[in-house]
Scaffold this motif. Structure first.
Motif, PDB file in Angstrom:
ATOM      1  N   PHE A  87     -39.137  -8.547  26.899  1.00 44.11           N
ATOM      2  CA  PHE A  87     -40.274  -7.715  27.293  1.00 44.11           C
ATOM      3  C   PHE A  87     -40.433  -6.527  26.358  1.00 44.11           C
ATOM      4  O   PHE A  87     -41.545  -6.232  25.889  1.00 44.11           O
ATOM      5  N   ASN A  88     -39.332  -5.826  26.069  1.00 43.89           N
ATOM      6  CA  ASN A  88     -39.432  -4.626  25.230  1.00 43.89           C
ATOM      7  C   ASN A  88     -39.797  -4.968  23.794  1.00 43.89           C
ATOM      8  O   ASN A  88     -40.505  -4.207  23.130  1.00 43.89           O
ATOM      9  N   MET A  89     -39.332  -6.115  23.302  1.00 48.46           N
ATOM     10  CA  MET A  89     -39.719  -6.519  21.951  1.00 48.46           C
ATOM     11  C   MET A  89     -41.209  -6.820  21.897  1.00 48.46           C
ATOM     12  O   MET A  89     -41.910  -6.399  20.970  1.00 48.46           O
ATOM     13  N   VAL A  90     -41.705  -7.532  22.886  1.00 45.42           N
ATOM     14  CA  VAL A  90     -43.126  -7.857  22.926  1.00 45.42           C
ATOM     15  C   VAL A  90     -43.961  -6.587  23.080  1.00 45.42           C
ATOM     16  O   VAL A  90     -45.017  -6.433  22.460  1.00 45.42           O
ATOM     17  N   ALA A  91     -43.471  -5.632  23.883  1.00 53.60           N
ATOM     18  CA  ALA A  91     -44.199  -4.377  24.099  1.00 53.60           C
ATOM     19  C   ALA A  91     -44.368  -3.571  22.815  1.00 53.60           C
ATOM     20  O   ALA A  91     -45.266  -2.720  22.730  1.00 53.60           O
ATOM     21  N   MET A  92     -43.544  -3.844  21.798  1.00 52.12           N
ATOM     22  CA  MET A  92     -43.709  -3.162  20.511  1.00 52.12           C
ATOM     23  C   MET A  92     -45.054  -3.475  19.875  1.00 52.12           C
ATOM     24  O   MET A  92     -45.510  -2.756  18.986  1.00 52.12           O
ATOM     25  N   GLY A  93     -45.716  -4.532  20.349  1.00 53.09           N
ATOM     26  CA  GLY A  93     -47.053  -4.832  19.860  1.00 53.09           C
ATOM     27  C   GLY A  93     -48.068  -3.768  20.223  1.00 53.09           C
ATOM     28  O   GLY A  93     -49.156  -3.715  19.641  1.00 53.09           O
ATOM     29  N   LEU A  94     -47.729  -2.911  21.181  1.00 50.04           N
ATOM     30  CA  LEU A  94     -48.622  -1.817  21.580  1.00 50.04           C
ATOM     31  C   LEU A  94     -48.288  -0.505  20.877  1.00 50.04           C
ATOM     32  O   LEU A  94     -48.740   0.560  21.296  1.00 50.04           O
ATOM     33  N   TRP A  95     -47.507  -0.579  19.823  1.00 56.44           N
ATOM     34  CA  TRP A  95     -47.115   0.604  19.061  1.00 56.44           C
ATOM     35  C   TRP A  95     -48.323   1.435  18.667  1.00 56.44           C
ATOM     36  O   TRP A  95     -48.289   2.675  18.691  1.00 56.44           O
ATOM     37  N   HIS A  96     -49.403   0.774  18.274  1.00 52.38           N
ATOM     38  CA  HIS A  96     -50.597   1.497  17.812  1.00 52.38           C
ATOM     39  C   HIS A  96     -51.237   2.310  18.931  1.00 52.38           C
ATOM     40  O   HIS A  96     -52.032   3.214  18.667  1.00 52.38           O
ATOM     41  N   GLU A  97     -50.897   2.012  20.176  1.00 52.49           N
ATOM     42  CA  GLU A  97     -51.440   2.757  21.307  1.00 52.49           C
ATOM     43  C   GLU A  97     -50.479   3.820  21.824  1.00 52.49           C
ATOM     44  O   GLU A  97     -50.917   4.917  22.192  1.00 52.49           O
ATOM     45  N   ILE A  98     -49.192   3.520  21.859  1.00 54.39           N
ATOM     46  CA  ILE A  98     -48.246   4.425  22.529  1.00 54.39           C
ATOM     47  C   ILE A  98     -47.391   5.231  21.570  1.00 54.39           C
ATOM     48  O   ILE A  98     -46.789   6.232  21.964  1.00 54.39           O
ATOM     49  N   ARG A 144     -46.152 -10.792  20.961  1.00 59.87           N
ATOM     50  CA  ARG A 144     -46.251  -9.448  20.384  1.00 59.87           C
ATOM     51  C   ARG A 144     -47.496  -9.318  19.509  1.00 59.87           C
ATOM     52  O   ARG A 144     -48.188  -8.291  19.547  1.00 59.87           O
ATOM     53  N   LEU A 145     -47.793 -10.372  18.727  1.00 61.43           N
ATOM     54  CA  LEU A 145     -48.993 -10.340  17.898  1.00 61.43           C
ATOM     55  C   LEU A 145     -50.256 -10.201  18.752  1.00 61.43           C
ATOM     56  O   LEU A 145     -51.211  -9.531  18.358  1.00 61.43           O
ATOM     57  N   MET A 146     -50.258 -10.852  19.914  1.00 56.96           N
ATOM     58  CA  MET A 146     -51.435 -10.760  20.789  1.00 56.96           C
ATOM     59  C   MET A 146     -51.764  -9.318  21.146  1.00 56.96           C
ATOM     60  O   MET A 146     -52.925  -8.945  21.300  1.00 56.96           O
ATOM     61  N   LEU A 147     -50.737  -8.496  21.295  1.00 51.77           N
ATOM     62  CA  LEU A 147     -50.918  -7.119  21.737  1.00 51.77           C
ATOM     63  C   LEU A 147     -51.255  -6.159  20.599  1.00 51.77           C
ATOM     64  O   LEU A 147     -51.627  -5.013  20.851  1.00 51.77           O
ATOM     65  N   GLN A 148     -51.137  -6.616  19.372  1.00 57.44           N
ATOM     66  CA  GLN A 148     -51.345  -5.711  18.248  1.00 57.44           C
ATOM     67  C   GLN A 148     -52.813  -5.445  17.957  1.00 57.44           C
ATOM     68  O   GLN A 148     -53.136  -4.534  17.197  1.00 57.44           O
ATOM     69  N   ASP A 149     -53.693  -6.255  18.528  1.00 55.27           N
ATOM     70  CA  ASP A 149     -55.135  -6.018  18.405  1.00 55.27           C
ATOM     71  C   ASP A 149     -55.553  -5.892  16.947  1.00 55.27           C
ATOM     72  O   ASP A 149     -56.315  -5.000  16.568  1.00 55.27           O
ATOM     73  N   ALA A 150     -55.035  -6.783  16.115  1.00 60.65           N
ATOM     74  CA  ALA A 150     -55.349  -6.762  14.689  1.00 60.65           C
ATOM     75  C   ALA A 150     -56.524  -7.687  14.403  1.00 60.65           C
ATOM     76  O   ALA A 150     -56.686  -8.727  15.045  1.00 60.65           O
TER      77      ALA A 150
END
Length: 257
Positions: A87-98, A144-150
């Motif tokens: 979960f925490n690794m995948v959540a890194m995809g939101l780095w650009h937000e948090i 994780r890529l899904m959350l990066q919104d690239a």
């Protein structure tokens, strides 16, 4: 409005020795592109150049200046021994937000859970990375890529060491990104898969052998030529000259973690 990706007479390499040689290419926004070629043909080097991790020795890369780029390296290059949950690794995809110190709000946590569910890992979120199989870990990287919104996604051998079912399901994820208007560029080795699912193929052997519809670019004659040209290259060959007006570095590109 996203711009086309322009590769203008680009040479990429290490210690002044070229690995990708004078490549010129225009990739339209929303394209689904497979990069193929023999081992050592410069495919991974090209993705690093597009991600902004490697500056061109010659030429320039344009069209990425105002776009978020997400880059997924080869599975073998990712350290899975770090003690972190899926979960925490995948959540890194939101780095650009948090950012580095920010926490997840309720909505962001749900998005992480939804991304894990989309790749079949809903029940794996509390496990550590070292307990995952190769295919499960690759699914987590896709989440994780899904959350990066690239708007541009670069994937280096995303189907390496995964089974046929995982390949099929992750291919569907790539096609979903494509349908959403994202530009997807993936290094692959399965020509049949590329012919079935991709719009464009770049056949590379240090230089461009073919570019276009996969059925044409990956013809038996082109694949044979790629193998032959790759064998003829010398890793110690000097950098060849290029016109002075093309001696520009690639622009800075934001690459999500």
């Amino acid at each position: 409005m996203t711009a086309a990706l322009l590769i203008d007479n680009v040479t990429l390499g290490y210690e002044r020795h070229p690995a990708v040689h004078h490549l010129s290419l225009r990739i339209e926004p929303g394209s689904l592109v497979a990069v193929m070629g023999p081992n050592g043909a410069g495919k991974s080097t090209l993705l690093k150049g597009l991600a902004g991790l490697l500056k061109p020795l010659e030429g320039r890369i344009g069209g990425l200046e105002r776009q978020r780029v997400a880059y997924m390296p080869q599975l073998a290059q990712v350290d899975r021994s770090f003690p972190i949950s899926v979960f925490n690794m995948v959540a890194m995809g939101l780095w650009h937000e948090i950012g580095a110190l920010g926490g997840l709000n309720k909505s962001q946590r749900q998005r992480c859970i939804d991304a894990l569910g989309a790749v079949g890992l809903h029940d794996f979120r509390d496990r550590t990375l070292d307990t995952l199989s190769g295919g499960q870990f690759q699914r987590a990287l896709f989440a994780r890529l899904m959350l990066q919104d690239a708007s541009v996604l670069l994937l280096d051998e995303p189907f390496a060491a995964v089974d046929e079912r995982t390949t099929s399901e992750l291919t569907a994820v790539l096609q979903g990104w494509h349908a959403a208007g994202k530009t997807v560029i993936a290094v692959l080795h399965d020509a049949d898969l590329v012919r079935r699912h991709f719009d464009h193929a770049l056949l590379l052997a240090r230089e461009m052998i073919a570019w276009g519809a996969p059925a044409d670019a990956l013809s038996p004659a082109n694949l044979l030529r790629a193998r032959g040209l790759h064998e003829a290259f010398d890793d110690k060959a000097p950098l060849c000259d290029a016109p002075q007006h093309l001696h520009n570095h690639a622009p800075a590109v934001e690459v999500a973690p």
